[in-house]
Design a protein around this motif. Structure first.
Motif, mmCIF file in Angstrom:
data_model
loop_
_atom_site.group_PDB
_atom_site.id
_atom_site.type_symbol
_atom_site.label_atom_id
_atom_site.label_comp_id
_atom_site.label_asym_id
_atom_site.label_seq_id
_atom_site.Cartn_x
_atom_site.Cartn_y
_atom_site.Cartn_z
ATOM 1 N N GLU A 80 138.584 46.144 45.825
ATOM 2 C CA GLU A 80 139.853 46.283 46.525
ATOM 3 C C GLU A 80 140.914 45.392 45.890
ATOM 4 O O GLU A 80 140.669 44.230 45.599
ATOM 5 N N THR A 81 142.111 45.961 45.666
ATOM 6 C CA THR A 81 143.239 45.167 45.190
ATOM 7 C C THR A 81 144.261 45.125 46.323
ATOM 8 O O THR A 81 144.468 46.113 47.016
ATOM 9 N N GLN A 82 144.865 43.962 46.508
ATOM 10 C CA GLN A 82 145.833 43.824 47.588
ATOM 11 C C GLN A 82 147.132 43.273 47.043
ATOM 12 O O GLN A 82 147.124 42.318 46.276
ATOM 13 N N ASN A 112 146.218 40.099 44.783
ATOM 14 C CA ASN A 112 144.917 39.490 45.015
ATOM 15 C C ASN A 112 143.819 40.514 44.732
ATOM 16 O O ASN A 112 143.918 41.666 45.162
ATOM 17 N N ILE A 113 142.799 40.097 43.999
ATOM 18 C CA ILE A 113 141.643 40.973 43.779
ATOM 19 C C ILE A 113 140.537 40.462 44.705
ATOM 20 O O ILE A 113 140.229 39.273 44.692
ATOM 21 N N ALA A 114 139.952 41.360 45.481
ATOM 22 C CA ALA A 114 138.969 40.947 46.490
ATOM 23 C C ALA A 114 137.807 40.180 45.872
ATOM 24 O O ALA A 114 137.368 40.478 44.768
ATOM 25 N N GLY A 115 137.335 39.179 46.580
ATOM 26 C CA GLY A 115 136.170 38.418 46.145
ATOM 27 C C GLY A 115 136.476 37.381 45.086
ATOM 28 O O GLY A 115 135.585 36.697 44.619
ATOM 29 N N LEU A 156 145.946 51.299 37.690
ATOM 30 C CA LEU A 156 146.436 52.353 38.571
ATOM 31 C C LEU A 156 146.335 51.936 40.041
ATOM 32 O O LEU A 156 147.248 52.198 40.833
ATOM 33 N N ALA A 157 145.255 51.243 40.395
ATOM 34 C CA ALA A 157 145.102 50.765 41.773
ATOM 35 C C ALA A 157 146.139 49.688 42.064
ATOM 36 O O ALA A 157 146.720 49.654 43.153
ATOM 37 N N ILE A 158 146.412 48.837 41.083
ATOM 38 C CA ILE A 158 147.377 47.758 41.302
ATOM 39 C C ILE A 158 148.772 48.328 41.500
ATOM 40 O O ILE A 158 149.488 47.937 42.427
ATOM 41 N N VAL A 159 149.130 49.289 40.659
ATOM 42 C CA VAL A 159 150.434 49.925 40.791
ATOM 43 C C VAL A 159 150.545 50.595 42.164
ATOM 44 O O VAL A 159 151.562 50.478 42.858
ATOM 45 N N SER A 160 149.487 51.253 42.603
ATOM 46 C CA SER A 160 149.511 51.923 43.908
ATOM 47 C C SER A 160 149.643 50.919 45.034
ATOM 48 O O SER A 160 150.381 51.141 45.998
ATOM 49 N N ALA A 161 148.922 49.786 44.930
ATOM 50 C CA ALA A 161 148.999 48.752 45.966
ATOM 51 C C ALA A 161 150.411 48.171 46.017
ATOM 52 O O ALA A 161 150.951 47.934 47.100
ATOM 53 N N LEU A 162 151.015 47.979 44.844
ATOM 54 C CA LEU A 162 152.370 47.420 44.793
ATOM 55 C C LEU A 162 153.374 48.361 45.459
ATOM 56 O O LEU A 162 154.176 47.943 46.289
ATOM 57 N N ILE A 163 153.297 49.654 45.101
ATOM 58 C CA ILE A 163 154.247 50.614 45.688
ATOM 59 C C ILE A 163 153.992 50.742 47.194
ATOM 60 O O ILE A 163 154.918 50.810 47.989
ATOM 61 N N SER A 164 152.710 50.744 47.561
ATOM 62 C CA SER A 164 152.357 50.885 48.969
ATOM 63 C C SER A 164 152.952 49.745 49.798
ATOM 64 O O SER A 164 153.484 49.966 50.888
ATOM 65 N N SER A 165 152.907 48.534 49.252
ATOM 66 C CA SER A 165 153.469 47.403 49.989
ATOM 67 C C SER A 165 154.995 47.464 50.007
ATOM 68 O O SER A 165 155.620 47.203 51.028
#
Ligand code: TYD
Ligand code: MG
Length: 458
Positions: free
Chosen positions: A310-312, A358-361, A372-381
């Protein structure tokens, strides 16, 4: 006539110089040069004599390759599956293995645990802790203490003498920086001391065929303290890493003469020692019931193992003229690059926002497919729109905002499928030879960040 020669050596990288220097020209560190006495120099004449007498003894001679028997290199399998994996299938007899890591990360715990659970005789040499301290630690860890011998000693001569007598199946040295060889005058932990002690241990391992594990401390820039040439002497270098504030630890292979360097072991530090984590994905995904913005799951591959992580991200309006950027478990420069791409190619206003990632763990991820997950997390926030928890991502982001193909995409999809994800976003350039019918996860392909944006946030 033999004479004593003095040199100055850098304690950080091992570079030497005939005079003292404030800044090391090789590694750029300040105040690392210390004076050392190196081995007594032998004259040309003496060297020649030594060479003549060596050949007359005739110990080793050239042997044709087919005549060499390889059958006697049976590996010693340990009860620790993760360690076996990292070593390439167990401990090779006569090998010298270096385990590096920051103080307090759990190196001593890992090897004491190995000593206690290995069904063989082990000599654990500690120059850092007393017998009582080790006893207390071993009580917490458990295992079978009968065949585990503790030696609190730092003199290599005495250590090797005891090892010769005991004939254990494994010798553990905690740590190389505390050892001192009587043949050398400089301080324990100095470049020439570390080099000499490692050399003596290597000779012992090769001659007796007893494997030796040595613990090495790590300097603040992450390299193993002492000379780089320690890494050349040993057969394998393992690095134990992780964030001390989290319980996960990763054992990575940096060098391995007997196996692949793509392997990775994962542990969890518990009250009674380290526990193997055979199935990392299930631990690295945080359990939550509701969809929250700023969180996205990446299908990564670390070493050879697929892991869903999970990336946050938290994006909030900055009160300073220079907005803050902070990243845990991810390269800050890469984060800046991704933010610049989002700003320039998609017109998203990150320049006026603080960004925390933040990367989980607390695990450091090197796999570019996490982009791609990081970019999505950034846009989502930024948009405050949550991404459904059953969606994951695998793709690298390029400078023009294109989503690039990543390696072993099928393995990533398979892992996401196995963990019950419903959808995975991958690059549209990653579909060659991919049969979507094989999985019951929906594969969505994107070529640009804009397409990802339309699919998730519009
Ligand atoms: P240690 O092995 O001493 O680290 P290193 O040799 O790399 O310096 O381990 C340090 C930490 O591990 C210490 O802060 C306490 C923790 N620990 C546990 O959480 N559980 C345990 O069972 C043990 C032995 C240690
Ligand atoms: Mg220790």
């Amino acid at each position: 006539m033999a004479k004593v020669k003095k040199i100055f050596a850098c304690t950080s990288c091992g570079a030497t110089s005939p005079k003292w220097m404030g800044k090391c020209p090789h590694c750029g560190e300040w105040n690392t040069y210390i004076e050392e006495v190196i081995a007594k120099e032998t004259t040309q004449e003496a060297k020649h004599q030594a060479w003549k007498s060596d050949t007359s003894r005739g110990e080793a001679r050239p042997v044709a390759l087919p005549e060499i028997q390889a059958g006697n290199t049976r590996r010693l399998a340990t009860p620790d599956g993760e360690l076996n994996r990292v070593l390439g299938g167990g401990i090779v007899p006569g090998s010298l293995v270096l385990i590096g890591g920051q103080p307090g990360i759990g190196k001593s715990t890992l090897l004491l645990q190995l000593a206690l659970y290995l069904p063989a005789t082990v000599l654990y040499v500690s120059g850092e802790e007393s017998d009582e301290q080790i006893k207390m630690r071993s009580d917490r860890i458990g295992g079978n203490p009968e065949r585990c011998f503790i030696l609190a000693e730092t003199n290599t001569n005495k250590i090797l003498k005891h090892a010769q007598q005991l004939q254990p199946n494994l010798v553990i040295i905690d740590s190389i920086q505390t050892l001192s060889s009587p043949h050398i005058e400089s301080m324990p932990g100095s470049v020439s001391q570390v080099r000499e002690c490692a050399g003596e241990l290597q000779r012992f391992a090769k001659e007796s065929n007893i494997p030796v594990f040595i613990i090495g401390h790590i300097t603040k820039d992450g390299s193993i303290a002492g000379p780089k040439l320690l890494e050349h002497i040993v057969d394998a270098v393992l690095q134990f890493e992780g964030d001390r504030n989290y319980t996960y630890r990763i054992l990575r292979t940096i060098k391995n003469r007997f196996g692949s360097t793509d392997e990775l072991g994962i542990y969890e530090m518990e009250g009674n020692g380290l526990r193997e984590v055979a199935n990392p994905s299930e631990l690295l995904l945080s359990q939550k019931d509701e969809d929250l913005s700023g969180s996205a799951i990446a299908a990564t591959i670390e070493g050879l193992r697929p892991m869903l992580i999970e990336t946050q991200a938290l994006v909030s309006t900055s009160v300073y003229s220079a907005p803050q950027r902070s990243a845990t478990g991810f390269d800050l420069r890469r984060l800046s690059m991704l933010l610049a791409v989002l700003e320039k190619r998609n017109g998203l206003p990150f320049a006026t926002n603080d960004v925390f990632l933040n990367i989980a763990g607390g695990i450091r991820v090197d796999d570019p497919a996490i982009d791609l997950a990081i970019v999505s997390a950034l846009i989502s926030s930024l948009e405050d729109v949550a991404i459904p928890t059953n969606v994951c991502f695998a793709g690298e982001v390029g400078l023009s905002g294109e989503i690039r193909a990543v390696n072993r995409v099928e393995q990533r999809i398979q892992e996401a499928n196995r963990l019950g994800f419903q959808e995975i976003y991958i690059s549209k350039y990653n579909t060659k030879g991919l049969d979507p019918g094989r999985f019951d996860i929906k594969i969505r392909t994107v070529g640009k960040i804009q397409e990802l944006y339309s699919a998730l946030f519009e």
